[in-house]
Design an enzyme around this catalytic site. Structure first.
Site, mmCIF file in Angstrom:
data_model
loop_
_atom_site.group_PDB
_atom_site.id
_atom_site.type_symbol
_atom_site.label_atom_id
_atom_site.label_comp_id
_atom_site.label_asym_id
_atom_site.label_seq_id
_atom_site.Cartn_x
_atom_site.Cartn_y
_atom_site.Cartn_z
ATOM 1 N N ASN A 47 0.849 -0.936 -0.158
ATOM 2 C CA ASN A 47 0.045 0.096 -0.056
ATOM 3 C C ASN A 47 0.725 1.209 -0.007
ATOM 4 O OD1 ASN A 47 0.472 -0.878 2.581
ATOM 5 N ND2 ASN A 47 -1.104 0.032 3.532
ATOM 6 N N ILE A 48 0.386 2.322 -0.827
ATOM 7 C CA ILE A 48 1.060 3.504 -0.840
ATOM 8 C C ILE A 48 0.184 4.793 -0.652
ATOM 9 C CG2 ILE A 48 2.736 4.879 -2.591
ATOM 10 C CD1 ILE A 48 2.834 2.267 -3.973
ATOM 11 N N CYS A 58 -3.975 0.606 -2.622
ATOM 12 C CA CYS A 58 -3.792 -0.654 -1.761
ATOM 13 C C CYS A 58 -2.582 -1.725 -2.492
ATOM 14 C CB CYS A 58 -4.984 -1.284 -1.597
ATOM 15 S SG CYS A 58 -6.492 -0.603 -0.682
ATOM 16 N N GLU A 60 -2.768 -4.907 -2.771
ATOM 17 C CA GLU A 60 -3.477 -5.709 -3.812
ATOM 18 C C GLU A 60 -3.683 -5.096 -5.163
ATOM 19 O OE1 GLU A 60 -4.965 -4.803 -0.805
ATOM 20 O OE2 GLU A 60 -5.971 -6.131 0.266
HETATM 21 ZN ZN LIG Z 1 -7.956 -2.371 -1.055
#
Ligand SMILES: [Zn+2]
Length: 137
Positions: A47-48, A58, A60
């Protein structure tokens, strides 16, 4: 989709390692993801966050977008690692659903202990999928 134990552990470990690079200046909630493609490659993501909060992304989706931007379209599984085994958010569920409801989602804590394992279809019942648009895929 089923994974053997060795592949599952390797994918979780890749997510644990990726998590170190999470940019979580604001929430301090680091997430690592590792996405296994149908072709056997692994793309990781973190996540950034951003000072303009809504532009945060996120782990993912970073993993999926990295893979898709390299030409990948089919995925076997994604491992998601957080401090406490937190579940993928709605946006990530939708992005994963775009590429198949059978992708396995393995959620684990920071020690790599699996908290749950389900398919994307189970995570997002009634998903809006490309089929609704009647496009020629
Ligand atoms: Zn997410």
């Amino acid at each position: 989709m089923t994974l053997n134990d060795e592949t599952r552990q390797q994918l979780i470990e890749a997510a644990v390692q990726a998590r170190r690079w999470a940019y979580v200046h604001y929430s301090k909630y680091a997430v690592g993801a590792a996405l296994l493609t149908a072709s056997g490659l692994v793309y990781d993501g973190v996540n950034i966050e951003n000072a303009a909060y809504p532009t945060t992304i996120c782990a993912e989706r970073v993993a999926v977008f990295k893979a898709v931007s390299e030409g990948e379209r089919s995925f076997q599984a994604i491992a998601v690692v957080t401090e406490n085994g937190g579940s993928p958010c709605g946006s990530c569920r939708q992005v994963l659903a775009e590429f198949g409801l059978d992708t396995l989602v393995i959620v684990a804590d920071q020690d790599g202990k699996v908290t749950f394992e389900v398919t994307v279809g189970e995570l997002l019942p009634g998903a809006f999928t490309p089929g609704y648009l009647k496009s020629e895929f």
